[in-house]
Design a protein around this motif. Structure first.
Motif, PDB file in Angstrom:
ATOM      1  N   GLU A  61       0.803  -1.181   0.002  1.00  0.00           N
ATOM      2  CA  GLU A  61      -0.007   0.045   0.028  1.00  0.00           C
ATOM      3  C   GLU A  61       1.014   1.318   0.143  1.00  0.00           C
ATOM      4  O   GLU A  61       0.805   2.329  -0.888  1.00  0.00           O
ATOM      5  CB  GLU A  61      -0.903  -0.073   1.318  1.00  0.00           C
ATOM      6  CG  GLU A  61      -2.110   0.496   1.012  1.00  0.00           C
ATOM      7  CD  GLU A  61      -3.207   0.634   2.474  1.00  0.00           C
ATOM      8  OE1 GLU A  61      -4.105  -0.447   2.289  1.00  0.00           O
ATOM      9  OE2 GLU A  61      -2.817   1.342   3.166  1.00  0.00           O
ATOM     10  N   HIS A  78      -0.560   8.258   7.325  1.00  0.00           N
ATOM     11  CA  HIS A  78      -0.982   7.121   6.891  1.00  0.00           C
ATOM     12  C   HIS A  78       0.047   5.901   7.394  1.00  0.00           C
ATOM     13  O   HIS A  78      -0.338   4.842   7.716  1.00  0.00           O
ATOM     14  CB  HIS A  78      -1.258   6.781   5.434  1.00  0.00           C
ATOM     15  CG  HIS A  78      -2.226   5.774   4.915  1.00  0.00           C
ATOM     16  ND1 HIS A  78      -3.117   5.861   3.944  1.00  0.00           N
ATOM     17  CD2 HIS A  78      -2.078   4.204   5.352  1.00  0.00           C
ATOM     18  CE1 HIS A  78      -3.892   4.719   3.824  1.00  0.00           C
ATOM     19  NE2 HIS A  78      -3.158   3.775   4.767  1.00  0.00           N
ATOM     20  N   HIS A  82       0.085   2.654  10.093  1.00  0.00           N
ATOM     21  CA  HIS A  82       0.281   1.026  10.009  1.00  0.00           C
ATOM     22  C   HIS A  82       1.567   0.736  10.782  1.00  0.00           C
ATOM     23  O   HIS A  82       1.432  -0.453  11.280  1.00  0.00           O
ATOM     24  CB  HIS A  82       1.095   0.999   8.491  1.00  0.00           C
ATOM     25  CG  HIS A  82       0.123   1.186   7.300  1.00  0.00           C
ATOM     26  ND1 HIS A  82       0.394   1.517   5.958  1.00  0.00           N
ATOM     27  CD2 HIS A  82      -1.041   1.093   7.227  1.00  0.00           C
ATOM     28  CE1 HIS A  82      -0.411   1.382   5.078  1.00  0.00           C
ATOM     29  NE2 HIS A  82      -1.728   1.291   6.009  1.00  0.00           N
ATOM     30  N   HIS A 120      -9.557   1.841   9.875  1.00  0.00           N
ATOM     31  CA  HIS A 120      -8.390   2.162   9.059  1.00  0.00           C
ATOM     32  C   HIS A 120      -8.950   2.105   7.394  1.00  0.00           C
ATOM     33  O   HIS A 120      -8.708   2.929   6.740  1.00  0.00           O
ATOM     34  CB  HIS A 120      -7.430   1.156   9.130  1.00  0.00           C
ATOM     35  CG  HIS A 120      -6.162   1.436   8.477  1.00  0.00           C
ATOM     36  ND1 HIS A 120      -5.481   2.443   8.641  1.00  0.00           N
ATOM     37  CD2 HIS A 120      -5.648   0.879   7.319  1.00  0.00           C
ATOM     38  CE1 HIS A 120      -4.361   2.568   8.012  1.00  0.00           C
ATOM     39  NE2 HIS A 120      -4.549   1.790   6.860  1.00  0.00           N
ATOM     40  N   ASP A 125      -7.846   4.350   4.168  1.00  0.00           N
ATOM     41  CA  ASP A 125      -7.507   3.583   2.926  1.00  0.00           C
ATOM     42  C   ASP A 125      -8.668   4.252   1.769  1.00  0.00           C
ATOM     43  O   ASP A 125      -8.308   4.331   0.708  1.00  0.00           O
ATOM     44  CB  ASP A 125      -7.873   2.146   3.068  1.00  0.00           C
ATOM     45  CG  ASP A 125      -6.662   1.636   3.654  1.00  0.00           C
ATOM     46  OD1 ASP A 125      -5.791   2.193   3.858  1.00  0.00           O
ATOM     47  OD2 ASP A 125      -6.821   0.477   4.159  1.00  0.00           O
TER      48      ASP A 125
HETATM   49 FE   LIG Z   1      -3.732   1.649   4.845  1.00  0.00          FE
END
Ligand SMILES: [Fe+2]
Length: 193
Positions: A61, A78, A82, A120, A125
């Motif tokens: 990603e 972002h 993670h 998330h 996303d």
């Molecule tokens: Fe993500």
């Protein structure tokens, strides 16, 4: 069971497929917990699979965001999200717990992981995907970020988001209380200012 539905789709097929696989692995872990004779080895194996798959997914990603030239502000936060997931899951330990406490702890972890992914995917996303499509259609990364850092959610998705955030907050709150207890019992004096 954690059911995949179109609500979780971010309209990028590779990522949607990987998210579905994470849901499937989470269901395996959840099923392990429902068996009374679950052994730490079985849970550990299921957990290792989730961690390994999540790590691989995060890398893919992040590479995707970089090649799409997603705005640096979104990319940084972002990626931090993670990293915080990896940190929390890596610090989960069932060492030294009795059988029941160990099943309880694992169930809490399953709950945390499912809430984390719900929040998330529906937040970060979906925003990432909207920015990537906007950039593809001619917007600058900054414009895409400004337009899509907040996603418009329908009532059902909003309900899912609120419920997962509340559960995450409850978990964090209970961890704070445990930490307070440990600190209250500690013999080490606080350093003088
Ligand atoms: Fe993500």
């Amino acid at each position: 069971m954690f059911e995949w539905s179109d609500k979780f789709s971010i309209n990028i097929r590779t990522i949607d497929t990987q998210h579905q696989q994470i849901f499937a692995l989470l269901n395996e872990l959840s099923i392990c917990c429902q068996s009374n004779n679950v052994s730490p080895t079985v849970v550990e194996k299921a957990l290792i699979q989730i961690k390994a798959y999540s790590n691989k997914h995060f890398m893919i990603e992040e590479k995707l965001m970089q090649s799409a030239k997603v705005d640096e502000q979104h990319f940084r936060i972002h990626r931090m999200e993670h990293q915080s997931f990896v940190y929390d899951v890596n610090h989960f330990s069932v060492n030294g717990l009795t059988q029941q406490k160990y099943i309880d702890a694992t169930e809490k972890l399953v709950c945390f992981i499912s809430n984390w992914w719900t929040y998330h995917i529906l937040g970060f996303d979906k925003s990432m995907s909207a920015q990537m499509f906007a950039i593809k259609n001619g917007a600058t990364p900054e414009q895409a970020f400004e337009q899509h850092q907040q996603i418009k959610l329908d009532a059902e998705v909003t309900r899912l988001m609120i419920s997962s955030v509340l559960d995450l907050w409850r978990t964090a709150n209970s961890q704070c209380r445990q930490l307070e207890k440990i600190l209250a019992n500690t013999k080490t004096p606080f350093p003088k200012l």
